[in-house]
Write an enzyme that holds these catalytic residues in place. Structure first.
Site, PDB file in Angstrom:
ATOM      1  N   ASP A  30       1.027  -0.720   0.075  1.00 34.12           N
ATOM      2  CA  ASP A  30       0.375  -0.040   0.240  1.00 34.12           C
ATOM      3  C   ASP A  30       0.695   1.257   0.250  1.00 34.12           C
ATOM      4  O   ASP A  30       2.349   1.090   0.493  1.00 34.12           O
ATOM      5  CB  ASP A  30      -1.184   0.012   0.766  1.00 34.12           C
ATOM      6  CG  ASP A  30      -0.431  -0.517   2.826  1.00 34.12           C
ATOM      7  OD1 ASP A  30       0.995  -0.148   2.850  1.00 34.12           O
ATOM      8  OD2 ASP A  30      -0.718  -1.041   3.272  1.00 34.12           O
ATOM      9  N   ASP A  32       1.964   4.981   1.610  1.00 34.87           N
ATOM     10  CA  ASP A  32       1.975   6.556   2.542  1.00 34.87           C
ATOM     11  C   ASP A  32       2.431   7.392   2.563  1.00 34.87           C
ATOM     12  O   ASP A  32       3.671   7.092   1.249  1.00 34.87           O
ATOM     13  CB  ASP A  32       2.092   5.912   3.647  1.00 34.87           C
ATOM     14  CG  ASP A  32       1.702   4.381   4.880  1.00 34.87           C
ATOM     15  OD1 ASP A  32       0.922   4.076   4.961  1.00 34.87           O
ATOM     16  OD2 ASP A  32       2.729   3.626   4.925  1.00 34.87           O
ATOM     17  N   ASP A 131       9.904   3.797  12.773  1.00 37.27           N
ATOM     18  CA  ASP A 131      11.192   2.979  13.424  1.00 37.27           C
ATOM     19  C   ASP A 131      12.294   2.355  13.202  1.00 37.27           C
ATOM     20  O   ASP A 131      12.948   2.448  13.770  1.00 37.27           O
ATOM     21  CB  ASP A 131       9.848   2.144  13.631  1.00 37.27           C
ATOM     22  CG  ASP A 131       9.144   1.783  12.534  1.00 37.27           C
ATOM     23  OD1 ASP A 131       9.709   2.191  11.482  1.00 37.27           O
ATOM     24  OD2 ASP A 131       8.714   0.025  12.090  1.00 37.27           O
TER      25      ASP A 131
HETATM   26  P1  ATP Z   1       4.315  -2.545   5.716  1.00 34.52           P
HETATM   27  O1  ATP Z   1       4.977  -3.591   4.152  1.00 34.52           O
HETATM   28  O2  ATP Z   1       3.845  -4.499   6.322  1.00 34.52           O
HETATM   29  O3  ATP Z   1       3.070  -1.923   5.618  1.00 34.52           O
HETATM   30  P2  ATP Z   1       5.251  -0.525   6.459  1.00 34.52           P
HETATM   31  O4  ATP Z   1       6.582   0.054   6.985  1.00 34.52           O
HETATM   32  O5  ATP Z   1       3.996   0.000   5.254  1.00 34.52           O
HETATM   33  O6  ATP Z   1       5.037  -2.395   5.871  1.00 34.52           O
HETATM   34  P3  ATP Z   1       2.925   0.253   8.593  1.00 34.52           P
HETATM   35  O7  ATP Z   1       2.717  -0.482   9.574  1.00 34.52           O
HETATM   36  O8  ATP Z   1       2.000   0.346   6.896  1.00 34.52           O
HETATM   37  O9  ATP Z   1       4.441  -0.527   8.207  1.00 34.52           O
HETATM   38  O10 ATP Z   1       3.654   1.774   8.512  1.00 34.52           O
HETATM   39  C1  ATP Z   1       3.875   3.084   7.452  1.00 34.52           C
HETATM   40  C2  ATP Z   1       5.359   3.538   7.879  1.00 34.52           C
HETATM   41  O11 ATP Z   1       4.846   3.834   9.599  1.00 34.52           O
HETATM   42  C3  ATP Z   1       6.978   2.573   8.515  1.00 34.52           C
HETATM   43  O12 ATP Z   1       7.048   2.112   7.278  1.00 34.52           O
HETATM   44  C4  ATP Z   1       7.325   3.568   9.485  1.00 34.52           C
HETATM   45  O13 ATP Z   1       8.008   4.745   8.852  1.00 34.52           O
HETATM   46  C5  ATP Z   1       6.165   4.115  10.474  1.00 34.52           C
HETATM   47  N1  ATP Z   1       5.469   3.560  11.795  1.00 34.52           N
HETATM   48  C6  ATP Z   1       5.234   2.644  11.707  1.00 34.52           C
HETATM   49  N2  ATP Z   1       4.354   1.515  13.011  1.00 34.52           N
HETATM   50  C7  ATP Z   1       5.792   2.543  13.856  1.00 34.52           C
HETATM   51  C8  ATP Z   1       6.290   2.400  14.510  1.00 34.52           C
HETATM   52  N3  ATP Z   1       5.571   2.134  15.979  1.00 34.52           N
HETATM   53  N4  ATP Z   1       6.907   3.649  15.161  1.00 34.52           N
HETATM   54  C9  ATP Z   1       7.774   4.355  14.239  1.00 34.52           C
HETATM   55  N5  ATP Z   1       7.383   4.488  13.283  1.00 34.52           N
HETATM   56  C10 ATP Z   1       6.411   3.642  12.716  1.00 34.52           C
HETATM   57 MG    MG Z   2       2.590   0.655   4.906  1.00 30.28          MG
END
Ligand code: ATP
Ligand code: MG
Length: 422
Positions: A30, A32, A131
């Site tokens: 997805d 962001d 993170d």
């Molecule tokens: P996925 O492919 O599983 O969606 P993702 O990296 O996009 O991985 P998300 O949970 O969608 O993970 O979160 C989007 C972004 O928000 C992350 O890449 C990170 O930068 C930030 N993020 C999410 N959760 C946290 C957290 N608990 N602490 C710090 N940053 C976070």
């Molecule tokens: Mg994501």
């Protein structure tokens, strides 16, 4: 999306997992977006949008079939991401002792966890509260460049999962980050940086303080997104599994064969996801909690309870203890219990015709097979039910319901009953 924001005079970038995955050559799950526009301003710009989350407001913007999450740059003081913005669930500021800082709206629990977070900042500050370094990359579509304020690009090349800032401090702020480290390590095939590994060893107990509802969402992302078996191995390795499912970890320690049931269920789910088949948390939780349920049931039977009563009581006991840590919504808990209830009936091979039309039959049958594959000796019950469904096995004559049912007997195609299991 990014352009609309830019044309309106706001800074905006693609950020997080999508940038990381694109650079790795994976299709992003997805998208962001991170922007200098405040939630209200984003909402005003996009007709099909809504502001979600209480503690951490973001905007969901609908684009075709997808929902794009737009978040505003947050200041250095606000780690954020500490609740599921969609449900607004999680550790509620009201539930915990809080101390409010004077000038800012970030709220800290006395434990050091950040509870409310709407301090806005610059893109650079925003990068620092992410993170992992590989999750803190910002893509600028106009310049076709990636902004990296730490070592994200380098770490991506080295396949290294490195925490932004001091790992122990970041894990204390939000213990879910430790679980995310495991998730990304498994998903991306990355190595967790040794400093983070050491911090996990020191901070892992904090995971017990995470709100049960948020944990449920995390568990699904951990175990039901295609890398469940590998993730489980890592959770065990970092001694996190025993914090998430203490009764299961204990039961597995006592009866190591039970571990096969858990890994079998996870492998099953991974396979199904790889083949684009649906998976249900009910089946997975049935497997995860089966080992402690059986143990408890045996204990109760030893005290003289009937098998059926023991099963019901053991089910309730195990679920009650587990939901203190991880919520299991009723829509999954009910079918999970049905899968367990049916095991007894499947083993005794009673009233097969009535059973095969039970809405949970297929999942329960899959579960029975899983138990046999895990090493349980069920006297060939799985094979018997396989033949039964193929119409090759006459119902047992001693089954009380078998006689009237036999008249209506018709062939049921193999796998004809709907499956929502495993
Ligand atoms: P996925 O492919 O599983 O969606 P993702 O990296 O996009 O991985 P998300 O949970 O969608 O993970 O979160 C989007 C972004 O928000 C992350 O890449 C990170 O930068 C930030 N993020 C999410 N959760 C946290 C957290 N608990 N602490 C710090 N940053 C976070
Ligand atoms: Mg994501």
């Amino acid at each position: 999306m990014v352009r609309t924001l830019r044309n309106a005079g706001f800074e905006s970038y693609l950020v997080g997992g999508c940038v990381r995955d694109l650079l790795l050559g994976h299709p992003p799950k997805d998208f962001d977006v991170s922007t200098s526009a405040h939630p209200g301003e984003v909402h005003d710009l996009f007709r099909r949008s809504r502001i979600v989350g209480r503690r951490f407001q973001i905007v969901h913007v609908r684009s075709g079939r997808e929902i794009i999450e737009v978040s505003t740059f947050r200041g250095h003081h606000s780690p954020g991401f500490d609740s599921d913005p969609d449900t607004g669930e999680g550790t509620d500021a009201e539930e915990e002792p809080v101390e409010r800082s004077r000038q800012e709206s970030a709220v800290c629990a006395t434990s050091g966890m950040l509870l409310r977070d709407n301090v806005f900042g610059t893109v650079e500050e925003d990068a620092l509260r992410r993170d992992f370094t590989v999750n803190g990359l910002y893509y600028d579509p106009d310049a076709n460049t990636v902004l990296d304020f730490s070592t994200g690009v380098e770490d991506l090349g080295a396949r290294l999962l490195r925490v932004v800032g001091d790992p122990a401090q970041r894990f204390q702020e939000d213990p879910v980050r430790m679980i995310r480290a495991i998730r990304f390590a498994a998903k991306l095939d990355f190595v967790i940086d040794p400093f983070a590994v050491a911090a996990i060893a020191r901070c892992r107990h904090l995971i017990e303080g995470v709100a049960a509802a948020r944990m449920f969402d995390e568990i699904l992302k951990l175990l039901l997104t295609g890398k469940g078996e590998k993730t489980f191995g890592l959770l065990e390795h970092h001694r996190i599994f025993e914090l998430l499912f203490p009764a299961t970890a204990d039961a597995i320690r006592r009866v190591p064969m039970q571990r096969n049931l858990v890994t079998g269920a996870l492998r099953n789910s991974d396979d199904r996801i790889a083949r684009d088949r649906p998976v249900t948390p009910a089946f997975l939780f049935a497997a995860l909690l089966w080992p402690p349920m059986v143990r408890r049931m045996q204990l109760l039977e030893g005290k003289g309870e009937t098998p059926v009563a023991a099963l019901h009581e053991a089910s309730s006991d195990v679920i009650t203890a587990q939901v203190r840590l991880i919520t299991i919504p009723r829509r999954f808990a009910t079918p999970m219990r049905e899968i367990w209830d049916l095991q007894h009936r499947l083993e005794s091979r009673r009233s097969p015709l009535r059973l095969v039309s039970h809405p949970r039959f297929r999942a329960a049958y899959d579960f029975l097979l899983l138990r046999e594959q895990a090493g349980e000796d069920l006297g060939g019950a799985g094979e018997w039910w396989t033949r039964q469904q193929a119409g090759e096995e006459p119902p047992l004559p001693r089954s009380p319901e078998a006689a009237p049912a036999r008249k209506r007997r018709r062939r049921r195609p193999r796998g004809g009953a709907r499956s929502d299991g495993g």
